[in-house]
Design a protein around this motif. Sequence first.
Motif, PDB file in Angstrom:
ATOM      1  N   GLY A  83      39.170  42.261  27.463  1.00  0.00           N
ATOM      2  CA  GLY A  83      39.130  43.476  28.273  1.00  0.00           C
ATOM      3  C   GLY A  83      37.999  44.402  27.869  1.00  0.00           C
ATOM      4  O   GLY A  83      37.343  45.014  28.728  1.00  0.00           O
ATOM      5  N   SER A  84      37.729  44.509  26.557  1.00  0.00           N
ATOM      6  CA  SER A  84      36.642  45.376  26.092  1.00  0.00           C
ATOM      7  C   SER A  84      35.288  44.849  26.534  1.00  0.00           C
ATOM      8  O   SER A  84      34.384  45.633  26.865  1.00  0.00           O
TER       9      SER A  84
ATOM     10  N   ALA B 203      33.944  52.616  26.003  1.00  0.00           N
ATOM     11  CA  ALA B 203      33.707  51.193  25.803  1.00  0.00           C
ATOM     12  C   ALA B 203      33.979  50.755  24.376  1.00  0.00           C
ATOM     13  O   ALA B 203      34.091  49.553  24.110  1.00  0.00           O
TER      14      ALA B 203
ATOM     15  N   CYS C 117      40.741  52.966  37.299  1.00  0.00           N
ATOM     16  CA  CYS C 117      40.925  51.608  36.784  1.00  0.00           C
ATOM     17  C   CYS C 117      40.714  51.567  35.274  1.00  0.00           C
ATOM     18  O   CYS C 117      41.415  50.843  34.552  1.00  0.00           O
ATOM     19  N   SER C 118      39.759  52.353  34.784  1.00  0.00           N
ATOM     20  CA  SER C 118      39.557  52.461  33.340  1.00  0.00           C
ATOM     21  C   SER C 118      40.792  53.028  32.656  1.00  0.00           C
ATOM     22  O   SER C 118      41.206  52.567  31.585  1.00  0.00           O
TER      23      SER C 118
ATOM     24  N   GLY D 197      34.997  45.715  30.176  1.00  0.00           N
ATOM     25  CA  GLY D 197      34.763  47.151  30.297  1.00  0.00           C
ATOM     26  C   GLY D 197      33.345  47.538  29.917  1.00  0.00           C
ATOM     27  O   GLY D 197      32.755  48.451  30.513  1.00  0.00           O
TER      28      GLY D 197
ATOM     29  N   ASN E 139      40.564  46.346  34.027  1.00  0.00           N
ATOM     30  CA  ASN E 139      39.135  46.100  33.833  1.00  0.00           C
ATOM     31  C   ASN E 139      38.524  45.319  34.987  1.00  0.00           C
ATOM     32  O   ASN E 139      37.405  45.606  35.423  1.00  0.00           O
TER      33      ASN E 139
ATOM     34  N   TYR F 238      30.927  47.398  33.074  1.00  0.00           N
ATOM     35  CA  TYR F 238      30.867  48.442  34.096  1.00  0.00           C
ATOM     36  C   TYR F 238      30.550  49.809  33.505  1.00  0.00           C
ATOM     37  O   TYR F 238      30.024  50.681  34.205  1.00  0.00           O
ATOM     38  N   TYR F 239      30.823  50.036  32.214  1.00  0.00           N
ATOM     39  CA  TYR F 239      30.375  51.287  31.601  1.00  0.00           C
ATOM     40  C   TYR F 239      28.854  51.300  31.459  1.00  0.00           C
ATOM     41  O   TYR F 239      28.190  52.295  31.784  1.00  0.00           O
TER      42      TYR F 239
ATOM     43  N   ALA G 283      43.388  50.349  32.233  1.00  0.00           N
ATOM     44  CA  ALA G 283      43.089  49.462  31.113  1.00  0.00           C
ATOM     45  C   ALA G 283      43.407  50.120  29.774  1.00  0.00           C
ATOM     46  O   ALA G 283      43.944  49.471  28.863  1.00  0.00           O
ATOM     47  N   HIS G 284      43.110  51.404  29.639  1.00  0.00           N
ATOM     48  CA  HIS G 284      43.375  52.089  28.368  1.00  0.00           C
ATOM     49  C   HIS G 284      44.872  52.248  28.114  1.00  0.00           C
ATOM     50  O   HIS G 284      45.302  52.275  26.955  1.00  0.00           O
TER      51      HIS G 284
END
Length: 491
Positions: free
Chosen positions: A410-411, A377, A296-297, A414, A281, A417-418, A300-301
């Motif tokens: 982290g959410s 997100a 990068c997303s 995230g 993230n 940037y979403y 994180a997932h």
Amino acid sequence: MIGHDVFLPAPLLALSFGIMIMLAATAWRRSAGRSLLGGMVTLLLALAVTGLHTGDIPGSKGDTLFIQDRWTTYTAALSMFSSMCILLMSWRDTAHEGAGTGDEYVLLFMLGTLGALAMVFSANYMPFFVGLEILGVSLMGLVAFRRRPATAGHEAAMKYLILSGVSSAILLFGIGLAYGVTGSLRFVPPVATADVPAALPVAATVMILVGMFFKLSAVPFHMWLPDVMEGAPVPVAAFLAVVSKIAIFSSLVRYFGMGEPPPFLNDILYAVIILTVLGGNLLALRQTTLPRLMACSSIAHVGYLLIAFVCPGLLQPGAITVYLAAYSASTLGVFAAMTAFAAPDGPEGTAVAQWAGLFSSRPFLASVMALMLLSLAGIPPSIGFLAKFQIAATGVAHQRDLLVCVLIIGSIIGLYYYLNIIRVMLATPSFPSASQSRDSRPELTALVIVLTIIVVIGGLFPVRTIHPLLPMRPAPPEMRDETAHWRADLR
């Protein structure tokens, strides 16, 4: 080996047969359009026969090469559906190759899907490693198919080749140690015996896990993914972010038999999860191009999925299966929107700034992109909210308070940037490409509509969504017994 222990899943047979026919047709007369059609028909046939032979595990007492149960059926079907979506993204550009390199692109793509399915169905180290290398070699060729500019694709392919080779070497060394400890190639953690030091199975398991983490691009083995996805064509980047991740994560779950990982891995897994969620993230905050941001997303997932992986129990199957479906549909939707945005002979539209003003020039495409980003997100009413809620509930049920806090932090990162991409699409255009007209692409329009329906229906009707996505069952008794014995020996 011929006998009752021989088992070949029907999707592998269908894909192999279809690829051989495509090879023969290409040798007779080259045609990119025919190869695309043959690839789509082969994937549809393989998807149609995926559920065959599901039930009792064939040859569970022997060293069978493949296994098929509800978990492998689900992940195989999800992989093939994702491959079909990505093939549709490649349709126009590949068909325009004519008698050029379009045939090779489709064949490499089908071979990569075959390698991913071989990993999903593997119950033995041999088909797992062979499938991994088929997938890796195919991806190396697909990454280098970038035409504008060619040097970017070649550089990305070289990076993938070198780092993929290093990770495969580490993984193979771990497999060799596991075989030396157990004398068996069964795809289960090695068990120490009286004649073998306890350090050998520990070393073997750690090396195999490191090799898988390289392929999953979990931190600190992640640095290759943004560079490779930026240099690859957009559909190939989608293949890297979705199909390859499904195959590796499915193998990781299979390897530990849906049970709790051994105690000595707890600290390692906790550190990897925290670094992966926060690192992915935080890295995404600095990205100005969509492929790097989505890479990068994706990192994180993977961390979110690993939270459910370390929390075995009744909630784990639903959390993992729903999250895989939500992540796949949402990520494919983003890459489909990127493909639809690209001009026929202009820039690919991978820079975030090029999306400025999209809501005014192309409201349907902007709305689809915004929905997919909100799903990633974890914002309701998308399926991403349901998936992330399931992960959090699994962590809370197992009192993984630290991991749940990392998930929340982290959410939140995230979400920034979403939403920033949505803000750019609402802003005044700064690039003329945002308002230029594009050629109609009915295959992409149909694809984004299907993915939008999946994301919306999954979020609006969660109860009806969860039950069809609960194909997992606990590990076979033999795998659970071996793992329990191993834990007892290590104590």
